[in-house]
Design a protein around this motif. Structure first.
Motif, PDB file in Angstrom:
ATOM      1  N   UNK A  51       0.677  -1.310  -0.103  1.00  0.00           N
ATOM      2  CA  UNK A  51      -0.144  -0.019   0.060  1.00  0.00           C
ATOM      3  C   UNK A  51       0.803   1.133  -0.234  1.00  0.00           C
ATOM      4  N   UNK A  52       2.239   1.260   0.328  1.00  0.00           N
ATOM      5  CA  UNK A  52       3.133   2.515   0.598  1.00  0.00           C
ATOM      6  C   UNK A  52       3.763   2.574  -0.821  1.00  0.00           C
ATOM      7  N   UNK A  53       3.596   1.565  -1.799  1.00  0.00           N
ATOM      8  CA  UNK A  53       4.693   1.922  -2.878  1.00  0.00           C
ATOM      9  C   UNK A  53       3.613   2.119  -3.996  1.00  0.00           C
ATOM     10  N   UNK A  54       3.885   3.194  -4.728  1.00  0.00           N
ATOM     11  CA  UNK A  54       3.215   3.548  -6.062  1.00  0.00           C
ATOM     12  C   UNK A  54       3.973   3.129  -7.206  1.00  0.00           C
ATOM     13  N   UNK A  55       3.897   1.874  -7.766  1.00  0.00           N
ATOM     14  CA  UNK A  55       4.595   1.403  -9.124  1.00  0.00           C
ATOM     15  C   UNK A  55       4.568   2.362 -10.199  1.00  0.00           C
ATOM     16  N   UNK A  56       3.394   2.746 -10.597  1.00  0.00           N
ATOM     17  CA  UNK A  56       3.204   3.487 -11.789  1.00  0.00           C
ATOM     18  C   UNK A  56       3.754   4.843 -11.900  1.00  0.00           C
ATOM     19  N   UNK A  57       4.585   5.322 -10.746  1.00  0.00           N
ATOM     20  CA  UNK A  57       5.110   6.519 -11.127  1.00  0.00           C
ATOM     21  C   UNK A  57       6.362   6.650 -10.034  1.00  0.00           C
ATOM     22  N   UNK A  58       7.462   7.389 -10.416  1.00  0.00           N
ATOM     23  CA  UNK A  58       8.715   7.276  -9.977  1.00  0.00           C
ATOM     24  C   UNK A  58       8.526   8.102  -8.359  1.00  0.00           C
ATOM     25  N   UNK A  59       8.986   7.935  -7.358  1.00  0.00           N
ATOM     26  CA  UNK A  59       9.187   8.386  -6.380  1.00  0.00           C
ATOM     27  C   UNK A  59       9.866   7.552  -5.182  1.00  0.00           C
ATOM     28  N   UNK A  60       9.884   8.407  -3.926  1.00  0.00           N
ATOM     29  CA  UNK A  60      10.666   7.729  -2.829  1.00  0.00           C
ATOM     30  C   UNK A  60       9.576   7.361  -1.844  1.00  0.00           C
ATOM     31  N   UNK A  61       9.472   6.020  -1.302  1.00  0.00           N
ATOM     32  CA  UNK A  61       8.452   5.481  -0.332  1.00  0.00           C
ATOM     33  C   UNK A  61       9.165   4.786   0.544  1.00  0.00           C
ATOM     34  N   UNK A  62       8.605   5.589   1.907  1.00  0.00           N
ATOM     35  CA  UNK A  62       9.438   4.929   3.126  1.00  0.00           C
ATOM     36  C   UNK A  62       8.857   3.826   3.711  1.00  0.00           C
ATOM     37  N   UNK A  63       9.294   3.083   4.499  1.00  0.00           N
ATOM     38  CA  UNK A  63       9.072   1.993   5.421  1.00  0.00           C
ATOM     39  C   UNK A  63       7.919   2.605   6.352  1.00  0.00           C
ATOM     40  N   UNK A  64       6.955   1.612   6.484  1.00  0.00           N
ATOM     41  CA  UNK A  64       6.004   1.827   7.414  1.00  0.00           C
ATOM     42  C   UNK A  64       5.354   0.420   7.639  1.00  0.00           C
TER      43      UNK A  64
END
Length: 109
Positions: A51-64
């Motif tokens: 739920x915390x990673x959006x694969x369809x767009x570049x970005x940084x997703x932190x651990x939760x």
């Protein structure tokens, strides 16, 4: 057909603690349905949940994930690996590119 791949990223020894984990999507993929999460052999999303990673767009997703539910991260009592679990359905063109970073320290024990 759904394809799932587990990619070992980091070796973790007993008495090492994962303090932080991030996933950077360098190249997103918008074809089909894809998910990714970061965990280990006991909990596939211990550090970063789907739920915390959006694969369809570049970005940084932190651990939760649950591994960070308590202060101080997650302490390993036995050796394991930190893994990326990637799942893509039959309509996906697998082209997403990730960079995963983890902060791991030896814990006195």
């Amino acid at each position: 057909k759904t394809v799932t791949e587990t990619i070992p990223l980091f070796q973790v020894k007993a008495n090492e603690r994962v303090l932080a984990c991030t996933v950077r999507v360098l190249t997103g993929n918008t074809t089909g349905t894809q998910t990714a999460e970061v965990g280990d052999g006991s909990d596939t999303d211990r550090f970063v949940t789907t739920a915390n990673i959006t694969i369809n767009s570049a970005g940084i997703y932190d651990g939760s994930g649950a591994g960070f539910a308590s202060t101080g991260g997650y302490l390993y009592t036995t050796a394991d690996t930190v893994d990326l679990l990637y799942t893509a359905d039959g309509n996906s063109t697998v082209s997403a590119v990730f960079r995963v970073t983890a902060v791991i320290e030896t814990w006195p024990g």
